[in-house]
Design a protein around this motif. Structure first.
Motif, short mmCIF file in Angstrom:
data_model
loop_
_atom_site.label_atom_id
_atom_site.label_comp_id
_atom_site.label_asym_id
_atom_site.label_seq_id
_atom_site.Cartn_x
_atom_site.Cartn_y
_atom_site.Cartn_z
N ALA A 30 2.89 -32.25 12.31
CA ALA A 30 2.56 -33.18 11.21
C ALA A 30 1.37 -34.02 11.65
O ALA A 30 1.13 -34.20 12.84
N LEU A 31 0.63 -34.53 10.65
CA LEU A 31 -0.53 -35.36 10.94
C LEU A 31 -0.33 -36.79 10.43
O LEU A 31 -1.28 -37.45 10.02
N LEU A 78 -7.79 -21.14 19.67
CA LEU A 78 -6.81 -22.20 19.46
C LEU A 78 -6.11 -21.99 18.13
O LEU A 78 -6.73 -21.65 17.13
N SER A 79 -4.79 -22.19 18.14
CA SER A 79 -4.02 -22.29 16.90
C SER A 79 -3.17 -23.54 17.00
O SER A 79 -2.86 -24.01 18.10
N PHE A 80 -2.81 -24.12 15.85
CA PHE A 80 -1.77 -25.14 15.90
C PHE A 80 -0.86 -25.02 14.69
O PHE A 80 -1.23 -24.44 13.66
N ASP A 81 0.37 -25.52 14.88
CA ASP A 81 1.43 -25.41 13.88
C ASP A 81 1.55 -26.69 13.07
O ASP A 81 1.42 -27.79 13.63
N LEU A 82 1.85 -26.53 11.80
CA LEU A 82 2.29 -27.64 10.96
C LEU A 82 3.53 -27.21 10.19
O LEU A 82 3.68 -26.03 9.83
N ILE A 83 4.43 -28.16 9.95
CA ILE A 83 5.62 -27.93 9.13
C ILE A 83 5.41 -28.65 7.81
O ILE A 83 5.02 -29.83 7.79
N PRO A 90 11.00 -33.78 3.98
CA PRO A 90 11.63 -34.73 3.04
C PRO A 90 10.58 -35.67 2.43
O PRO A 90 9.70 -36.19 3.12
N ASP A 91 10.68 -35.84 1.13
CA ASP A 91 9.83 -36.76 0.35
C ASP A 91 8.37 -36.33 0.26
O ASP A 91 7.52 -37.07 -0.23
N GLN A 92 8.03 -35.14 0.70
CA GLN A 92 6.63 -34.70 0.68
C GLN A 92 6.24 -34.22 -0.72
O GLN A 92 6.96 -33.46 -1.36
N GLU A 106 -1.57 -31.44 0.34
CA GLU A 106 -2.94 -30.96 0.19
C GLU A 106 -3.92 -31.80 1.02
O GLU A 106 -4.83 -31.26 1.67
N THR A 107 -3.71 -33.12 1.05
CA THR A 107 -4.56 -34.00 1.85
C THR A 107 -4.38 -33.72 3.34
O THR A 107 -5.37 -33.62 4.09
N GLU A 108 -3.14 -33.57 3.76
CA GLU A 108 -2.86 -33.31 5.17
C GLU A 108 -3.39 -31.94 5.60
O GLU A 108 -3.99 -31.79 6.67
N LEU A 109 -3.21 -30.93 4.75
CA LEU A 109 -3.68 -29.60 5.06
C LEU A 109 -5.21 -29.56 5.13
O LEU A 109 -5.79 -28.88 6.00
#
Length: 399
Positions: free
Chosen positions: A143-144, A175-180, A184-186, A192-195
């Protein structure tokens, strides 16, 4: 890394010949600083220092045994997963990679990935991994924003994550990184902003996973008690569709249901799984698929408890808890499950050669009529975007 020498060579991309999914080696480091509440992987917290020298010796013994069971294979990728492999000393990683190179032929340009958590990243340690031969890092960012990182039980904050990404981009070729997401409450707008921010930071690969509530996790208990509410099916579908749209527009299209890359930068190790290649699983809880002396593909799974696995290897050279030969029907189901996750779809010619059967034309016609699958020429079938949303059901119908 050259075969049997462990010497570093210039990193060149290695792509197996057409139709060859490659051969991978997966090494599982089972230890974590803390157990995340959503995680159902084989990970364990130890409050005393882990005897890394003893584990390295056991990894080397099991590597030798798995190589004995898979003679003549040429390794195209190595993946150090966990757990938290970035808790290993660089010397531990180097010794593991040397053991792989001493027992198999490792292709020049083989992809060598290490998973890392931002909270366990240090510049000196990263440079040590690079010197050991690691040429790709996968960071568990997840998460960011700090509130969601705390909710997910992560030990890092956003500033640490950004620092780890910058450092990895400086030191490693890939490099790769993961996001979930679907947290909850997203909302779709917030995701879209975070991605978009994530894509600004990304090098050439992102893994974007929907939060799933897995039995046996802390989140499962909270969800069952009504204390953790996740997006419903419609909102989850909207989040998934937004993910596909935004990543495609930015040149990181999906090549698998949860993985996105600049074309040519896909994870070769994971493609070996999804293209139903053979691979060796090393370490506590690791899984493998190897061809046995009986000519059948065998599903191997290791003892999960680290200390029990360790004693098994020291006594018998391997920690194998289950060794199941797979008949044509089981192989057909596994290959369907893996291949239909890919945007490139399933190679039907290879599926027929492995399983001795074809897709049921009645079932195929029905799924086509409902817009769930499509043919790509005579010998390839894939799930449509609508089919990807209900992939388990599509696979179940075809199987």
């Amino acid at each position: 890394m050259n075969a049997h020498t462990g010497k570093l060579t210039a990193i060149r991309p290695f792509t197996p010949p057409a139709g060859d999914p490659g051969f991978g080696v997966y090494v599982h480091w089972p230890f974590c600083a803390a157990k995340c509440p959503y995680c159902d992987f084989n990970s364990h917290v130890r409050h005393q220092p882990v005897d890394q020298k003893r584990y390295v010796a056991a990894f080397a013994r099991e590597i030798a045994e798995m190589a004995r069971r898979s003679p003549g294979q040429r390794v195209t990728s190595i993946f150090l997963g966990g757990g938290t492999p970035s808790l290993m000393e660089p010397g531990t990683v180097a010794a593991i990679l040397e053991a792989v190179a001493a027992n198999w032929t490792v292709e020049d340009g083989a992809e060598i990935t290490l998973e890392a958590n931002p909270s366990s990243v240090e510049a000196e340690r990263f440079r040590g991994y690079r010197a050991a031969g690691v040429n790709r890092v996968s960071l568990g960012v997840q998460a960011l924003n700090d509130p969601d990182l705390r909710r997910l039980g992560r030990l890092h904050d956003v500033d640490q994550a950004l620092g780890a990404i910058r450092l990895a981009r400086e030191i490693f070729p890939r490099l790769s990184f993961d996001l979930i997401y679907a947290r909850p409450d997203q909302t779709v707008e917030a995701w879209e902003t975070e991605l978009s921010r994530a894509m600004d930071l990304a090098a050439d690969h992102l893994s974007l996973y929907q939060l799933t509530i897995e039995e046996g996790t802390a989140f499962y208990a909270l969800h069952k008690a009504g204390k953790l509410v996740v997006p419903d099916g419609d909102l989850s579908a909207d989040l998934y569709e937004a993910t596909q749209r935004l990543t495609a527009a930015r040149g990181l299209p999906a090549y698998e249901i949860s993985n996105h890359a600049v074309p040519g930068a896909e994870s070769r190790h994971n493609l070996t799984y999804w293209r139903y290649g053979l691979y060796a699983g090393i370490g506590p809880g690791a899984h493998g698929r190897l061809e046995g002396a009986d000519g059948l593909r065998h599903a191997l799974s290791n003892e999960k408890h680290p200390e029990t696995w360790l004693k098994m290897v020291e006594d018998w050279d391997a920690g194998i808890a289950d060794d199941e030969p797979l008949g044509p029907s089981e192989q057909a189901d596994e290959m369907l499950l893996m291949g239909l996750r890919l945007v490139e779809g399933l190679d039907l010619k290879r599926w027929r050669s492995l399983t001795g059967r074809d897709v049921d034309p009645v079932v195929e016609a029905d799924l086509k009529r409902h817009g769930m699958i499509e043919r790509l020429g005579r010998d390839r079938i894939r799930a449509t975007p609508a089919g990807m949303l209900v992939l388990d059901a599509v696979v179940a119908d075809l199987a």
